[in-house]
Design a protein around this motif. Structure first.
Motif, PDB file in Angstrom:
ATOM      1  N   ILE B  61       0.859  -1.185   0.000  1.00 20.35           N
ATOM      2  CA  ILE B  61       0.000   0.000   0.000  1.00 20.35           C
ATOM      3  C   ILE B  61       0.897   1.238   0.000  1.00 20.35           C
ATOM      4  O   ILE B  61       1.793   1.356   0.831  1.00 20.35           O
ATOM      5  CB  ILE B  61      -0.894   0.018   1.254  1.00 20.35           C
ATOM      6  N   SER B  62       0.685   2.122  -0.969  1.00 21.91           N
ATOM      7  CA  SER B  62       1.549   3.299  -1.042  1.00 21.91           C
ATOM      8  C   SER B  62       0.715   4.545  -0.837  1.00 21.91           C
ATOM      9  O   SER B  62      -0.506   4.484  -0.723  1.00 21.91           O
ATOM     10  CB  SER B  62       2.229   3.354  -2.409  1.00 21.91           C
ATOM     11  N   VAL B  63       1.401   5.695  -0.775  1.00 24.80           N
ATOM     12  CA  VAL B  63       0.661   6.936  -0.568  1.00 24.80           C
ATOM     13  C   VAL B  63      -0.233   7.240  -1.768  1.00 24.80           C
ATOM     14  O   VAL B  63      -1.225   7.960  -1.637  1.00 24.80           O
ATOM     15  CB  VAL B  63       1.606   8.123  -0.309  1.00 24.80           C
ATOM     16  N   ILE B  86      -8.148   5.881   6.773  1.00 21.48           N
ATOM     17  CA  ILE B  86      -7.230   5.891   5.649  1.00 21.48           C
ATOM     18  C   ILE B  86      -5.931   5.259   6.124  1.00 21.48           C
ATOM     19  O   ILE B  86      -5.389   5.628   7.147  1.00 21.48           O
ATOM     20  CB  ILE B  86      -7.017   7.322   5.089  1.00 21.48           C
ATOM     21  N   ILE B  87      -5.533   4.250   5.405  1.00 20.64           N
ATOM     22  CA  ILE B  87      -4.273   3.577   5.745  1.00 20.64           C
ATOM     23  C   ILE B  87      -3.323   3.744   4.581  1.00 20.64           C
ATOM     24  O   ILE B  87      -3.573   3.240   3.483  1.00 20.64           O
ATOM     25  CB  ILE B  87      -4.497   2.079   6.020  1.00 20.64           C
ATOM     26  N   ASN B 480      15.354   2.541   3.662  1.00 23.05           N
ATOM     27  CA  ASN B 480      14.812   3.454   2.659  1.00 23.05           C
ATOM     28  C   ASN B 480      13.452   4.005   3.055  1.00 23.05           C
ATOM     29  O   ASN B 480      12.436   3.755   2.410  1.00 23.05           O
ATOM     30  CB  ASN B 480      14.711   2.773   1.299  1.00 23.05           C
ATOM     31  N   PHE B 481      13.476   4.743   4.108  1.00 26.16           N
ATOM     32  CA  PHE B 481      12.271   5.422   4.595  1.00 26.16           C
ATOM     33  C   PHE B 481      11.626   6.238   3.473  1.00 26.16           C
ATOM     34  O   PHE B 481      10.417   6.318   3.352  1.00 26.16           O
ATOM     35  CB  PHE B 481      12.691   6.331   5.755  1.00 26.16           C
ATOM     36  N   GLY B 482      12.482   6.814   2.628  1.00 20.48           N
ATOM     37  CA  GLY B 482      11.990   7.705   1.573  1.00 20.48           C
ATOM     38  C   GLY B 482      11.226   7.002   0.472  1.00 20.48           C
ATOM     39  O   GLY B 482      10.413   7.609  -0.217  1.00 20.48           O
ATOM     40  N   ASP B 483      11.474   5.694   0.278  1.00 19.07           N
ATOM     41  CA  ASP B 483      10.684   4.967  -0.713  1.00 19.07           C
ATOM     42  C   ASP B 483       9.254   4.804  -0.242  1.00 19.07           C
ATOM     43  O   ASP B 483       8.345   4.601  -1.029  1.00 19.07           O
ATOM     44  CB  ASP B 483      11.265   3.554  -0.920  1.00 19.07           C
ATOM     45  N   TRP B 484       9.131   4.893   1.054  1.00 19.45           N
ATOM     46  CA  TRP B 484       7.918   4.420   1.666  1.00 19.45           C
ATOM     47  C   TRP B 484       7.018   5.585   2.059  1.00 19.45           C
ATOM     48  O   TRP B 484       5.911   5.736   1.529  1.00 19.45           O
ATOM     49  CB  TRP B 484       8.351   3.593   2.887  1.00 19.45           C
ATOM     50  N   VAL B 485       7.495   6.428   2.943  1.00 17.98           N
ATOM     51  CA  VAL B 485       6.737   7.619   3.329  1.00 17.98           C
ATOM     52  C   VAL B 485       7.238   8.761   2.461  1.00 17.98           C
ATOM     53  O   VAL B 485       8.367   9.206   2.595  1.00 17.98           O
ATOM     54  CB  VAL B 485       6.963   7.961   4.811  1.00 17.98           C
ATOM     55  N   ARG B 486       6.394   9.213   1.552  1.00 20.27           N
ATOM     56  CA  ARG B 486       6.889  10.204   0.607  1.00 20.27           C
ATOM     57  C   ARG B 486       5.707  10.930   0.001  1.00 20.27           C
ATOM     58  O   ARG B 486       4.554  10.569   0.196  1.00 20.27           O
ATOM     59  CB  ARG B 486       7.678   9.521  -0.509  1.00 20.27           C
ATOM     60  N   PHE B 487       6.036  11.959  -0.750  1.00 23.36           N
ATOM     61  CA  PHE B 487       5.020  12.639  -1.547  1.00 23.36           C
ATOM     62  C   PHE B 487       5.623  12.779  -2.932  1.00 23.36           C
ATOM     63  O   PHE B 487       6.736  13.256  -3.082  1.00 23.36           O
ATOM     64  CB  PHE B 487       4.695  14.002  -0.949  1.00 23.36           C
ATOM     65  N   GLY B 488       4.879  12.351  -3.927  1.00 23.76           N
ATOM     66  CA  GLY B 488       5.451  12.364  -5.276  1.00 23.76           C
ATOM     67  C   GLY B 488       6.297  11.124  -5.501  1.00 23.76           C
ATOM     68  O   GLY B 488       6.111  10.101  -4.833  1.00 23.76           O
TER      69      GLY B 488
END
Lengths: 103, 635
Positions: B61-63, B86-87, B480-488
Motif C-alpha cells: 500500500i503506497s501513498v 485511511i491507511i 529506505n524510509f523515503g521509498d515508503w513515506v513520501r510525496f510524489g
C-alpha cells in the motif's frame, strides 16, 4: 297622522335605548333586570310591526315574538334567583359593591 | 488475519476511547485496575498498529494507493461527510510511533504516578489523549480530523491542568487551550472555505480536484485558504508566534509532557500539513511561509533553550525548535525528511522527558538544573539513557537524530541557502544546550542528599526508548524510509558527506564548548554571561513575548472589554429594561379598564357595537361587495 312602520320602529328604538341607558346607569340590580325587560319589549314591538307591515305577512314575526317573551319570562325567573343569591352572599343589591370580576 | 487488521483499523482509536469511558465511569477509584485497563487498551492499539505496518509493507500500500474504508456520517442536501479510515504509509508510521510512545509512556506512568490521588483520573485522560491522536491519524477528511484535533486539544487542557489544585497548572492549561484555539479558529475557517469552494473536504477527492482547480483559476484564493489552514498547525505545533503555550505545558506530570511533546499534540500539526500536502505543496507562496516559519521557529526555540534553568523548560524549547525543523522540512518540500524527523524526535524527546521526570522524581520535584549536579553515579541508568537521548537530539552519528536532521538539512540546502545556514546554526545551538543540560545535571558535585530510587515500571520504558532513539535513524536510513513515506516520486535517500560531516563537526564543537563551560569549568560561565549581556537577558526572558502578549491583552482585550461592558450595561440592558417598563406602563393603563363592574364592560361593549354599525353603514358598498365575492367563492 298616519301611523306606519317608521313610528313603530322609532318607538321600539326608544324603548331599547331607554332600557340600555337604564342598564348602564342604574345601581340597583332589580332596576337593571327591569331595564332588560324594556329592551326585550322594544325588540318585540319591532318584530310585531315588521310582521304586520311587511308586504307578504306571515306568522314568523309573531312566532319570534312569542319565543322572545317566553325566554324573557325564563330569564326573569333565573335572574331573580341570581339576584337573591347575590343578596344572600353580599348583603347588598348595589352593583358597584359587587366587583369581584376585577382582575 | 492480515485483512482483519486492515478492515478493523477503526478499533485502534476506539479501544483506548472505551478504556477512557470505563475508567472514567467505573474503575476510577481502583488504581491498579485502571492502570491495567489503560495500558491494556493502548497495548492492543500498538499490536494492531504493528499489524497495520506489516500489512502496508506486505500488500505494498503506497501513498498513491491508500487503503480506505468509509461509512456515511452526515448526508443532507449539499453537505456530505464520511467517517472513515485511511491507511497509507504516512498514517501507518504515525500509528506505530504514537501507539508505541504512548504505550511506553503509560507503562512509565504506572510507576511515576504511584501514590497520586488522581491516579485513575490520570489514566482515563491519557487513554482519551491517545485515542484522539490515533483517531486523528486515520481521519479521511478535514472534518473528522478537526473533531479529533479538538479532542487532542481538550485532553491537553485536562492533562496540563492535571494538578488543578496548583495555580500555575491551571493557568498553563488555560493558556494552552486558548492559544491553540486561536490557531484552530483559522483552521476551521479554512476548512469551511474548502467546503464552500469545492463542496468537499475529503482528502482523496480534494487531491483530485485541486490540481484541476489550480490550472483553471490560479492559486490566489487557495493560498489564503492554505494560510488559514496553516494557522492550526502553528498553534498546535507550537510554531512562532503561537509557541507560548508549549513551555508552560510542562506544568502537567512528566509523562504528559513526554506525550504532548513527542507523540500526540504537537506532531498533530506536522501531521496535518503532511496529510494535506497535496494542497500545501501546490502553493509556492505558502511553502515559502511554512519554510520560513519553521526555520525561524527552530532558531528561535534553540536561542531561548540555551539560557533556561528549569529542566523541562529547556526540553520544551527544544521541542519548539525541533518542530520548527519538521516544518522547515515540509516547507522545502521534503515530506520524507519531516516524517523521518518526527519519528526519531518522538523517540528521543519522549526519552528525554521521561528521564527528566525520573530525575525530578528522584530529587523531590526539583526543577532547576543548577540544583541537581552529580547525579551520574546515583542514577546510572537514567544517566546512560539520557546521554543517548542527548546524543540523538544533538545529531551525532550513529544516533537517530543524525540521520533525520541531516535529511532535513540536505533537503533545505537544495532549496534555500539562508534557511540552510539557520538550520546549521540551530543544530550547533541544539547540541550546545543539550550538552549543557547533560553536564550540569549529571556531572560535578552532587548537591542533593535524598535521592529516591525509581521503580521498574519507569526503568523499562527508558531502556526501550533509549534503544529506539539510538537505532531508529540508522534503521530508517538503511530501510529506505523515503521509498515508503513520501510525496510524489520515491526519493532515494543519499547522504551528502559534506553536509553531514559539517554538522557532525559543529555538534562536536558544541559539546567541547559546553564541556569547557559546564563540565570542567575551565571557562567561567558568569564571565561569558556578562559578556553576552543583553542577549543573555533577552534569551533568558524568552524575548519578552509573554510580557508582550500580556501587554497586548491589557490594551486591546481589556479595552474592548471595557467598551463592551459599557455597551452591555447601558445599551443592551437599556433596551431590555425599556421593553419591560413599556409593557408595565401599558398594563397599568389597561388595568384601569378592568374595574370588575359589569356595567362598564357593557358600556364598552355597546360602544363597540355602535362603532361597528357606523363602519358598516359608511363602508356598506365595500362590505356587500366582499360578501358577494365570498359568497360567490363559497357556493
Amino acid at each position: 297622522m298616519n301611523i306606519g312602520l317608521t313610528q313603530f320602529l322609532v318607538l321600539s328604538a326608544a324603548l331599547f335605548c331607554i332600557g340600555l341607558y337604564g342598564i348602564l346607569v342604574k345601581r340597583n340590580l332589580f332596576s337593571i333586570l327591569m331595564c332588560i325587560e324594556l329592551m326585550l319589549n322594544g325588540v318585540n314591538i319591532s318584530l310585531a310591526a315588521f310582521n304586520y307591515f311587511l308586504p307578504m305577512p306571515d306568522l314568523s314575526g309573531q312566532v319570534m315574538m312569542i319565543f322572545s317573551i317566553t325566554v324573557a319570562a325564563a330569564e326573569v325567573a333565573i335572574g331573580l334567583a341570581l339576584i337573591f343569591r347575590i343578596y344572600h352572599d353580599f348583603n347588598t343589591v348595589n352593583i358597584d359593591k359587587i366587583n369581584n370580576m376585577k382582575g | 488475519m492480515g485483512q482483519f487488521v486492515l478492515t478493523h483499523a477503526w478499533l485502534i482509536p476506539l479501544v483506548p476511547a472505551l478504556a477512557f469511558a470505563i475508567i472514567g465511569l467505573f474503575t476510577r477509584s481502583l488504581h491498579k485496575l485502571s492502570a491495567i485497563i489503560s495500558v491494556g487498551a493502548i497495548f492492543f492499539s500498538f499490536i494492531m498498529s504493528l499489524g497495520i505496518v506489516y500489512m502496508v509493507l506486505s500488500l505494498g500500500i503506497s501513498v498513491d494507493m491508500p487503503f480506505i474504508q468509509r461509512v456515511e456520517w452526515i448526508k443532507i442536501a449539499g453537505l456530505h461527510f464520511d467517517m472513515g479510515v485511511i491507511i497509507d504509509p504516512l498514517s501507518a508510521i504515525m500509528l506505530l510511533v504514537v501507539s508505541l510512545v504512548s504505550l511506553l509512556v503509560q507503562i512509565y506512568s504506572v510507576g511515576y504516578m504511584k501514590g497520586d490521588k488522581g491516579y485513575g483520573r490520570f489514566f482515563s485522560y491519557i487513554s482519551l489523549f491517545c485515542a484522539s491522536m490515533l483517531g486523528l491519524n486515520i481521519s479521511i477528511n478535514f472534518i473528522q480530523m478537526y473533531v479529533f484535533w479538538e479532542l487532542v486539544g481538550l485532553c491537553s487542557y485536562l492533562l496540563i491542568g492535571f494538578y488543578y489544585y496548583h495555580i500555575p497548572a491551571r493557568e498553563a492549561a488555560k493558556k494552552a487551550f486558548i492559544t491553540t484555539r486561536i490557531g484552530d479558529f483559522g483552521l476551521l475557517i479554512g476548512i469551511l472555505a474548502l467546503q464552500t469552494l469545492f463542496g468537499t473536504v475529503d482528502f482523496i477527492q480534494l487531491r483530485q480536484i485541486i490540481p484541476v482547480y489550480i490550472t483553471a483559476s490560479g492559486t490566489g484564493v487557495l493560498t489564503i485558504i492554505g494560510i488559514l489552514l496553516f494557522m492550526g498547525p502553528i498553534g498546535k505545533s507550537g510554531q512562532f508566534p503561537l509557541h507560548v503555550w508549549l513551555p508552560d505545558a510542562m506544568e502537567g506530570p512528566a509523562p504528559v509532557s513526554a506525550l504532548i511533546h513527542a507523540a500526540t499534540m504537537v506532531v498533530a500539526g506536522v501531521y496535518l500539513v503532511a496529510r494535506a500536502y497535496f494542497l500545501f505543496s501546490s502553493l509556492p507562496v505558502l511553502m515559502n511561509i511554512i519554510a520560513w516559519v519553521g526555520g525561524f521557529t527552530a532558531f528561535f526555540g534553540a536561542s531561548i533553550a540555551f539560557s533556561q534553568r528549569a529542566i523541562k523548560r529547556i526540553l520544551a524549547y527544544s521541542t519548539i525548535s525541533q518542530l520548527g525543523y519538521m516544518m522547515l522540512a515540509l516547507g522545502v518540500g521534503s515530506l520524507t525528511a519531516s516524517m523521518f524527523h518526527l519519528m526519531t524526535h518522538a523517540f528521543f524527546k519522549s526519552l528525554l522527558f521521561l528521564c527528566a521526570g525520573a530525575v525530578m522524581h528522584a530529587i523531590n520535584d526539583e526543577a532547576d538544573i543548577f540544583k541537581m549536579g552529580g547525579l551520574r553515579k546515583k542514577m546510572p541508568l537514567v544517566f546512560v539513557t539520557m546521554t543517548i537521548g542527548v546524543l540523538a537530539i544533538s545529531g551525532l552519528p550513529p544516533f537517530s537524530g543524525f540521520f533525520s536532521k541531516d535529511a532535513i538539512l540536505a533537503a533545505t540546502a537544495k532549496v534555500s541557502m539562508p534557511l540552510y545556514i539557520i538550520g546549521v546554526i540551530t543544530a550547533f545551538m541544539t547540541a550546545f544546550y543539550m550538552a549543557r543540560l547533560l553536564f550540569v545535571v549529571f556531572f560535578g558535585e552532587c548537591k542533593q542528599k535524598n535521592i529516591h530510587t525509581i521503580s521498574n515500571f519507569m526503568q523499562v520504558p527508558l531502556v526501550i526508548l533509549a534503544a529506539l532513539a539510538a537505532v531508529a535513524g540508522f534503521a530508517g536510513y538503511i530501510c529506505n524510509f523515503g521509498d515508503w513515506v513520501r510525496f510524489g516520486p520515491p526519493v532515494k535517500e543519499h547522504m551528502d558527506i559534506m553536509l553531514a560531516s559539517l554538522s557532525t563537526v559543529l555538534s562536536l564543537a558544541a559539546f567541547v564548548f559546553a564541556w569547557n563551560l559546564y563540565g570542567s569549568k575551565r571557562w567561567s560561565v558568569d564571565a561569558i554571561t556578562k559578556k553576552l549581556g543583553i542577549i543573555y537577558t533577552i534569551s533568558f526572558n524568552k524575548y519578552y513575548i509573554d510580557e508582550f502578549y500580556a501587554f497586548l491583552c491589557r490594551i486591546f482585550i481589556d479595552g474592548i472589554g471595557k467598551i463592551m461592558y459599557f455597551i452591555d450595561l447601558y445599551i443592551i440592558d437599556g433596551i431590555v429594561n425599556a421593553a419591560s417598563s413599556l409593557v408595565l406602563f401599558f398594563s397599568s393603563v389597561l388595568s384601569k379598564f378592568q374595574t370588575g363592574q359589569v356595567q362598564r364592560y357593557a358600556a364598552v361593549f355597546f360602544c363597540g357595537v355602535i362603532i361597528l354599525l357606523m363602519c358598516s353603514i359608511v363602508y356598506f358598498d365595500k362590505i356587500s361587495g366582499l360578501i358577494a365575492i365570498a359568497g360567490g367563492g363559497a357556493f
